[in-house]
Design a protein around this motif. Structure first.
Motif, PDB file in Angstrom:
ATOM      1  N   LEU A 164       0.814  -1.218   0.000  1.00  0.00           N
ATOM      2  CA  LEU A 164       0.000   0.000   0.000  1.00  0.00           C
ATOM      3  C   LEU A 164       0.849   1.270   0.000  1.00  0.00           C
ATOM      4  CD1 LEU A 164      -2.926   1.155   0.299  1.00  0.00           C
ATOM      5  CD2 LEU A 164      -2.566   1.054   2.770  1.00  0.00           C
ATOM      6  N   SER A 165       0.504   2.195  -0.894  1.00  0.00           N
ATOM      7  CA  SER A 165       1.070   3.554  -0.918  1.00  0.00           C
ATOM      8  C   SER A 165       2.596   3.601  -0.957  1.00  0.00           C
ATOM      9  CB  SER A 165       0.565   4.352   0.286  1.00  0.00           C
ATOM     10  OG  SER A 165      -0.824   4.496   0.242  1.00  0.00           O
ATOM     11  N   GLN A 166       3.200   2.870  -1.856  1.00  0.00           N
ATOM     12  CA  GLN A 166       4.646   2.928  -2.061  1.00  0.00           C
ATOM     13  C   GLN A 166       4.983   4.109  -2.978  1.00  0.00           C
ATOM     14  OE1 GLN A 166       5.979   0.789  -0.199  1.00  0.00           O
ATOM     15  NE2 GLN A 166       4.749  -1.074  -0.171  1.00  0.00           N
ATOM     16  N   SER A 167       6.221   4.600  -2.897  1.00  0.00           N
ATOM     17  CA  SER A 167       6.657   5.691  -3.755  1.00  0.00           C
ATOM     18  C   SER A 167       8.079   5.437  -4.241  1.00  0.00           C
ATOM     19  CB  SER A 167       6.599   7.023  -2.999  1.00  0.00           C
ATOM     20  OG  SER A 167       7.149   8.066  -3.781  1.00  0.00           O
ATOM     21  N   ALA A 168       8.285   5.500  -5.558  1.00  0.00           N
ATOM     22  CA  ALA A 168       9.620   5.281  -6.118  1.00  0.00           C
ATOM     23  C   ALA A 168       9.840   6.149  -7.343  1.00  0.00           C
ATOM     24  CB  ALA A 168       9.810   3.809  -6.477  1.00  0.00           C
ATOM     25  N   THR A 169      10.994   6.798  -7.414  1.00  0.00           N
ATOM     26  CA  THR A 169      11.353   7.588  -8.585  1.00  0.00           C
ATOM     27  C   THR A 169      12.758   7.208  -9.037  1.00  0.00           C
ATOM     28  OG1 THR A 169      12.273   9.429  -7.289  1.00  0.00           O
ATOM     29  CG2 THR A 169       9.935   9.547  -7.846  1.00  0.00           C
ATOM     30  N   VAL A 170      12.946   7.112 -10.352  1.00  0.00           N
ATOM     31  CA  VAL A 170      14.248   6.787 -10.932  1.00  0.00           C
ATOM     32  C   VAL A 170      14.572   7.796 -12.022  1.00  0.00           C
ATOM     33  CG1 VAL A 170      15.594   5.100 -12.236  1.00  0.00           C
ATOM     34  CG2 VAL A 170      14.020   4.315 -10.453  1.00  0.00           C
ATOM     35  N   ASP A 171      15.753   8.410 -11.924  1.00  0.00           N
ATOM     36  CA  ASP A 171      16.182   9.393 -12.924  1.00  0.00           C
ATOM     37  C   ASP A 171      17.605   9.051 -13.349  1.00  0.00           C
ATOM     38  OD1 ASP A 171      16.711  11.533 -14.506  1.00  0.00           O
ATOM     39  OD2 ASP A 171      16.480  13.059 -12.961  1.00  0.00           O
ATOM     40  N   GLN A 172      17.785   8.644 -14.591  1.00  0.00           N
ATOM     41  CA  GLN A 172      19.111   8.284 -15.089  1.00  0.00           C
ATOM     42  C   GLN A 172      19.651   9.350 -16.027  1.00  0.00           C
ATOM     43  OE1 GLN A 172      18.233   4.402 -16.802  1.00  0.00           O
ATOM     44  NE2 GLN A 172      18.901   3.382 -14.934  1.00  0.00           N
ATOM     45  N   GLY A 173      20.984   9.468 -16.090  1.00  0.00           N
ATOM     46  CA  GLY A 173      21.583  10.518 -16.915  1.00  0.00           C
ATOM     47  C   GLY A 173      22.141  10.016 -18.231  1.00  0.00           C
ATOM     48  N   ASN A 174      23.329  10.469 -18.584  1.00  0.00           N
ATOM     49  CA  ASN A 174      23.930  10.084 -19.868  1.00  0.00           C
ATOM     50  C   ASN A 174      24.389   8.626 -19.874  1.00  0.00           C
ATOM     51  OD1 ASN A 174      23.502  12.717 -20.580  1.00  0.00           O
ATOM     52  ND2 ASN A 174      25.584  13.369 -20.139  1.00  0.00           N
ATOM     53  N   SER A 175      24.677   8.091 -18.715  1.00  0.00           N
ATOM     54  CA  SER A 175      24.973   6.696 -18.397  1.00  0.00           C
ATOM     55  C   SER A 175      25.706   5.816 -19.377  1.00  0.00           C
ATOM     56  CB  SER A 175      23.691   5.991 -17.960  1.00  0.00           C
ATOM     57  OG  SER A 175      22.603   6.403 -18.706  1.00  0.00           O
ATOM     58  N   SER A 176      25.653   4.482 -19.110  1.00  0.00           N
ATOM     59  CA  SER A 176      26.318   3.468 -19.917  1.00  0.00           C
ATOM     60  C   SER A 176      25.564   2.158 -19.818  1.00  0.00           C
ATOM     61  CB  SER A 176      27.769   3.260 -19.483  1.00  0.00           C
ATOM     62  OG  SER A 176      28.631   3.933 -20.382  1.00  0.00           O
ATOM     63  N   TYR A 177      26.057   1.225 -18.982  1.00  0.00           N
ATOM     64  CA  TYR A 177      25.440  -0.103 -18.953  1.00  0.00           C
ATOM     65  C   TYR A 177      24.145  -0.131 -18.149  1.00  0.00           C
ATOM     66  CZ  TYR A 177      30.278  -1.032 -20.270  1.00  0.00           C
ATOM     67  OH  TYR A 177      31.506  -0.997 -20.872  1.00  0.00           O
ATOM     68  N   ASP A 178      23.924   0.891 -17.322  1.00  0.00           N
ATOM     69  CA  ASP A 178      22.684   1.050 -16.573  1.00  0.00           C
ATOM     70  C   ASP A 178      22.123  -0.204 -15.907  1.00  0.00           C
ATOM     71  OD1 ASP A 178      21.996   3.221 -19.191  1.00  0.00           O
ATOM     72  OD2 ASP A 178      22.280   3.867 -17.136  1.00  0.00           O
ATOM     73  N   ASN A 179      20.906  -0.110 -15.466  1.00  0.00           N
ATOM     74  CA  ASN A 179      20.134  -1.163 -14.794  1.00  0.00           C
ATOM     75  C   ASN A 179      19.805  -0.754 -13.364  1.00  0.00           C
ATOM     76  OD1 ASN A 179      18.763  -3.422 -14.128  1.00  0.00           O
ATOM     77  ND2 ASN A 179      20.553  -4.740 -13.882  1.00  0.00           N
ATOM     78  N   VAL A 180      18.598  -0.313 -13.137  1.00  0.00           N
ATOM     79  CA  VAL A 180      18.116   0.077 -11.816  1.00  0.00           C
ATOM     80  C   VAL A 180      16.886  -0.744 -11.480  1.00  0.00           C
ATOM     81  CG1 VAL A 180      17.150   1.932 -10.419  1.00  0.00           C
ATOM     82  CG2 VAL A 180      18.994   2.429 -12.013  1.00  0.00           C
TER      83      VAL A 180
END
Length: 228
Positions: free
Chosen positions: A37-53
């Motif tokens: 119930l009522s979870q909150s998540a934000t993800v903001d990636q930049g110029n990056s490379s191999y990534d994965n969040v």
């Protein structure tokens, strides 16, 4: 007419270069899994490379914020399975990255910031209630900071400022333990272990070879190391 066409071609070429510079991402991937119930998540990636969040939230009212900037090898994992846990992860200019935050219990708080970066890596594991962990690795080099907290009301504050070969490890089990570490110069390394409760460890290092270890078992201990 030829001059105008040439100008347009140059402008188009410049625009293409600037666009590709902005878009230099590669294997991006962001996953948010929420249940309860009522979870909150934000993800903001930049110029990056191999990534994965990956952000996984279950139970109730957890909050996770992940912000990356130029980054390179990336990989961030946030797992929350309690009540009102909070996690904040910020990486900046880029390096080996890799941050992991795991929270099980209630009202735990973890904040990781890795500014200048290099080989990075910061791991925070919290079980129990009202534990707090802050990891700050400023201009960096080989980095690596790790916090493990099991119990209630433990607090760990890790700072590695300009640090070069870095490395800080803090393990706390029990009730109301406090660990504060700060490194600044050369080869670094700090290890703090506290088992039981109401113990405090303060370690501050400044230059050259560095190295410090604090191990406390039992109640009400106090340890302070200051090297220059």
């Amino acid at each position: 007419m030829k001059l105008k066409a040439l100008s347009l071609a140059v402008a188009a070429l410049a625009l293409g270069v600037s666009l590709s510079a902005v878009a230099s991402t590669t294997d991006e991937s962001a996953t948010i899994n929420q249940s309860g119930l009522s979870q909150s998540a934000t993800v903001d990636q930049g110029n990056s490379s191999y990534d994965n969040v990956a952000v996984n939230q279950s139970n109730l009212l957890n909050t996770a914020n992940v912000s990356e900037s130029n980054t390179t090898s990336n990989t961030v994992g946030v797992n929350q399975s309690g009540y009102k846990d909070q996690a904040s992860v910020q990486t900046a200019a880029g390096g080996g990255n890799a941050t992991s935050v795991s929270q099980g219990g209630d009202r735990n708080n973890a904040a990781v910031a890795q500014t200048g970066e290099s080989s990075d890596s910061a791991t925070v594991n919290q079980t129990g209630s009202s534990n707090k962990a802050t990891v700050s690795e400023s201009y960096g080099s080989n980095n690596t900071a790790s916090v493990g907290q099991a119990g209630d009301n433990n607090k760990a504050d890790l700072v590695q400022e300009a640090a070069y070969y870095s490395t800080t490890t803090v393990g706390q089990i029990g009730l109301a333990n406090v660990a504060q570490t700060s490194q600044s110069g050369s080869s670094d390394v700090i290890t703090v272990s506290q088992v039981s409760g109401v113990s405090s460890a303060y370690v501050s290092q400044n230059g050259s070879g560095d190295h410090a270890t604090v191990s406390q078992t039992g109640l009400g201990h106090y340890a302070s190391i200051n090297q220059h």
